[in-house]
Design an enzyme around this catalytic site. Structure first.
Site, short mmCIF file in Angstrom:
data_model
loop_
_atom_site.label_atom_id
_atom_site.label_comp_id
_atom_site.label_asym_id
_atom_site.label_seq_id
_atom_site.Cartn_x
_atom_site.Cartn_y
_atom_site.Cartn_z
N SER A 652 0.79 -1.05 0.01
CA SER A 652 0.11 0.04 -0.16
C SER A 652 0.78 1.41 0.06
O SER A 652 0.33 2.44 -0.24
CB SER A 652 -1.17 -0.07 1.12
OG SER A 652 -0.33 0.03 2.28
N LYS A 695 -6.37 4.98 8.00
CA LYS A 695 -5.16 5.73 7.41
C LYS A 695 -5.34 7.25 7.43
O LYS A 695 -4.69 8.18 7.77
CB LYS A 695 -4.68 5.05 6.11
CG LYS A 695 -4.30 3.68 6.25
CD LYS A 695 -3.80 3.27 4.78
CE LYS A 695 -3.25 1.74 4.87
NZ LYS A 695 -2.74 1.36 3.64
#
Length: 797
Positions: A652, A695
């Site tokens: 990611s 996040k």
């Protein structure tokens, strides 16, 4: 240039209150907790209705999804439509005592049969002693014994008379019988007097004594035979008396169970054994004759009792058994032992049933993980299913660890449907590594953790109402249901899905009920649900608080303002038990003249996983393919997660790493008030990642600590928009233009946001505009190529 942030409405999908046409969940009916699990339910229905070998079921679902409850409800419903299976019992095997016999009876008859045998024992315990104490038996037995004794007395008398006629006395001594000469007055002649007789007289007396001794010897030889004859007559009398006492009671049972061959054969064996061992029914103190005085068992009637293994007299349908501790003995049964005279003894009454006995003819539900954790339980279950019979034996004997003799009960035929509940990983591991698995478990029921949210609000509200009633919690208000639905989407990490992990939902409602009670609310309200969510986070977020504190204090270096070349804020997710949160990480990249190699420092130090290394290789391929198709790729680059001292895994961060490398090549600074997440493929397309909400919130919290400037934000993959269910404070900040969420589909869009420059599009000749970001990269790479050529020429000289 695409730099418009997402609208606040895209950051959170609220529940449509208009679909919730009630004031509280008290108005809603119950619903099956298997809502949204139609695929799995169809598979289970198929598995339990197909009656073929091997079609056992494996229900795949993580723990806490309510799989066990759903399976039990469905199986119990199916079992209610089926006939009650047979009772089973073990009885003594009179021919081979070490191999108890298994007898099958109709449901409910096992209990009756056991009671009949107990009643028979009680009756015979009274009837037999009475028969042997009766005047008729005593008279006949006494006559037989009297005749036998009289016969011996008569023979002795005749021998004594013959001796007396010969003037010889017969006397009994401690060592036997002896003959001595006597006078005509029957006075014993002493040895001195005998020696004074003439020789002819002495010889005559000696010959007479020899003849009498021979007759005595012959007579003594006849006594055992005569006594055996008397004993046989007594035994015949005993048998006749016992038959008169026993047959009446036994005949009633034989007539009752005449249509059941196994029971009939057993009763006939019992009848014969009782008659052969009738002395066991007479107490020692009441025994009249020596032939009966033999050692008795502590409980001689135990061998006539019935060990009822399976009693279904109280059942109205096929059994459904769930075993929480599926070890070897609980599954297969066991043979207990009892300490006696310093040793361990056992018999057929000590055979105990296992779950396979109890579920025989029905269904047995097991937790796959618990089953596999128990030594030899899995192999035993497979072997039993393959054999189609239940064979009770100790684990030590099954493993050949002991060689002592023990019981070997007759196997019981097995007809059971096994349902294993377990994590999908267990199913796939067994499928891969156990060759017998698919022969025995042909039906897989795959449960889902989430269902589509569209048009499911009302059914989900009914599910919440059902859980609240089952757990005896307060009903939920309309707004509370809406909040739970929204949080459910958040827990799935998808705004278009709803969580159906029942344990998580039940825990949330239980805690919300506690806060409702604490706040004095008759119903669970929106604020109670939110308080439960916040309090649970507060219980678990100590580590997050410490990490963010280190960033705020400058111990961990994260910039939220300014621009820096080759430096970018990436985002990762930490999962700690039930709590996960986002953590910003600084990635730096350096570039220089080289041979086209991108060095991943995490991989070189063995702190990077395979997926992370794959992401780095993909981005290096992207750079070479885009910018150096017609010339050597003459750079060397290094990547590292700064202040990272643990293992790094996942791809990611590959978009952030690519932007950092390109920034270093072009020497164009990147905005530090933006964090970025996303993976990238070789064509430069940005791909979705997990944990997008955590996040974003992680970087938002850092920015709040350092002070919101209005320019800060997060760049996410465009394909992650549908997963956004952000906290309300993040959404409010976006509404007030204090924090921004950008969605990108390509690397170029991300670079434009990070640099403020046009990325640039190559023309037909593959040349980028010089003033664009891609143009500056191409120019720098061309410069590196020229330097490499000059260097190579100098090396040749």
């Amino acid at each position: 240039m695409k730099n418009t942030p997402l609208a606040p409405t895209q950051l959170y999908k609220p529940c449509n209150i208009g679909h919730l046409t009630f004031d509280s969940t008290t108005e809603l009916e119950d619903i099956e907790i298997t809502v949204g699990q139609e695929r799995a339910m169809d598979a289970i229905k198929f598995g339990i209705r197909i009656h073929k070998n091997g079609y056992n079921i494996f229900a795949m679902a993580p723990a806490g999804t309510g799989t066990l409850t759903a399976v039990r409800q469905l199986v119990e419903h199916e079992a209610s439509r089926q006939a009650i299976p047979s009772d089973w019992c073990y009885v003594h095997n009179f021919r081979q005592p070490a191999t108890p016999l298994a007898i099958q009876l109709q449901a409910g008859q096992g209990k009756t049969f056991k009671a009949d045998m107990e009643e028979l024992i009680d009756e015979l315990s009274v009837a037999i002693p009475i028969a042997f104490e009766g005047d008729g038996y005593r008279s006949r037995a006494g006559e037989i014994e009297s005749q036998s004794r009289q016969r011996e007395i008569n023979e002795f008398s005749e021998l004594r008379d013959s001796a007396a006629n010969a003037h010889i006395m017969l006397s009994e001594t401690p060592t036997g019988y002896s003959f001595t000469p006597a006078t005509e007055e029957n006075q014993e002649i002493s040895p001195e007097e005998f020696n004074k007789l003439d020789k002819d007289k002495q010889h005559e007396i000696q010959q007479a004594i020899i003849g009498l001794q021979e007759r005595l010897t012959q007579l003594l030889k006849k006594f055992p035979t005569w006594r055996k004859e008397a004993k046989r007559k007594l035994q015949a009398l005993n048998r006749e008396t016992a038959e008169l006492a026993v047959n009446h009671s036994i005949d009633e049972l034989i007539e009752k169970y005449a249509k059941q061959p196994a029971v009939l054969a057993y009763l006939q064996a019992v009848q014969k054994n009782i008659i052969d061992h009738v002395g066991d029914f007479i107490p020692h103190g009441e025994k009249m004759f020596p032939f009966m005085e033999m050692p008795q068992e502590s409980d001689p009637f135990k061998r006539y009792r019935v060990n009822l293994m399976v009693d279904l007299s109280d059942k109205k349908s096929a059994p459904v058994i769930y075993e929480d501790h599926p070890n070897y003995s609980n599954l297969l049964g066991r043979i207990d032992h009892q300490a006696y005279m310093g040793s361990l003894v056992t018999d057929f009454t000590m055979i105990k049933p296992g779950d396979l006995h109890k579920a025989n003819g029905g269904y047995l539900i097991l937790d796959a993980r618990k089953l596999l954790f128990q030594p030899y339980a899995w192999e035993t279950l497979k072997r039993t299913l393959q054999a189609g019979e239940i064979r009770v034996e100790s684990l030590e004997r099954a493993l050949s660890l002991i060689s002592t003799s023990s019981l070997e009960p007759q196997p019981i035929p097995l007809n059971v449907k096994i349902i294993l509940c377990g994590d999908p990983l267990i199913y796939y591991l067994l499928s891969e590594y156990d060759p017998d698995f698919h022969d025995l478990f042909k039906v897989a029921a795959d449960f889902d953790r989430a269902v589509a949210r569209e048009d499911a609000s009302l059914n989900y509200a009914r599910l919440l109402a059902t859980i609240a009633r089952n757990e005896k919690l307060r009903p939920l208000s309309q707004n509370a249901v809406a909040r739970v639905i929204e949080h459910s989407s958040r827990m799935t990490g998808d705004a278009e899905k709803l969580l159906i992990h029942l344990r998580s939902i039940k825990d949330l409602l239980t805690e919300a009920d506690y806060w409702a009670a604490d706040n004095g609310h008759p119903h669970i309200t929106n604020s109670d649900v939110q308080q439960a969510i916040d309090h649970k986070i507060h219980r678990l977020d100590k580590i997050r608080e410490k990490l963010y504190e280190n960033i705020h204090r400058g111990t961990v270096l994260i910039d939220t303002e300014g621009k820096v070349t080759g430096q970018i804020n990436a985002l990762s997710v930490l999962q700690l038990g039930e709590f996960s949160f986002g953590q910003p990480s600084r990635i730096t990249a350096t570039t220089r003249l080289g041979s086209g190699k991108v060095v991943d420092i995490e991989r070189e130090t063995e702190l990077g996983g395979a997926i992370h290394s794959k992401g780095v290789l993909i981005l290096s391929s992207f750079i070479a393919a885009r910018y150096s198709r017609t010339s050597p790729f003459s750079i060397a680059a290094s990547l590292v997660f700064e202040q990272s001292y643990g293992f790094v895994e996942g791809d990611s961060a590959s978009l952030a790493e690519l932007c950092a490398i390109l920034s270093s090549i072009a020497q164009v600074p990147l905005r530090q008030d933006l964090a970025i997440t996303g993976s990238v493929n070789q064509l430069g397309h940005v791909q979705p990642i997990g944990g997008v909400n955590e996040k974003i919130e992680g970087f938002f919290d850092i920015c709040v600590k350092k002070g919101l400037t209005g320019t800060q934000g997060v760049i996410i993959p465009e394909t992650n928009i549908k997963h956004l269910m952000l906290r309300w404070d993040v959404v409010h900040a976006a509404e007030n233009h204090q924090f921004n969420i950008y969605a990108v589909a390509t690397v170029d869009e991300a670079l434009e946001l990070l640099t403020g420059m046009e990325a640039g599009i190559a023309n037909e000749q593959g040349i980028y505009p010089p003033e664009s970001f891609n143009g500056q990269i191409a120019a720098q790479l061309q410069h590196f190529t020229m330097l490499k050529k000059d260097f190579d020429k100098k090396s040749e000289l």
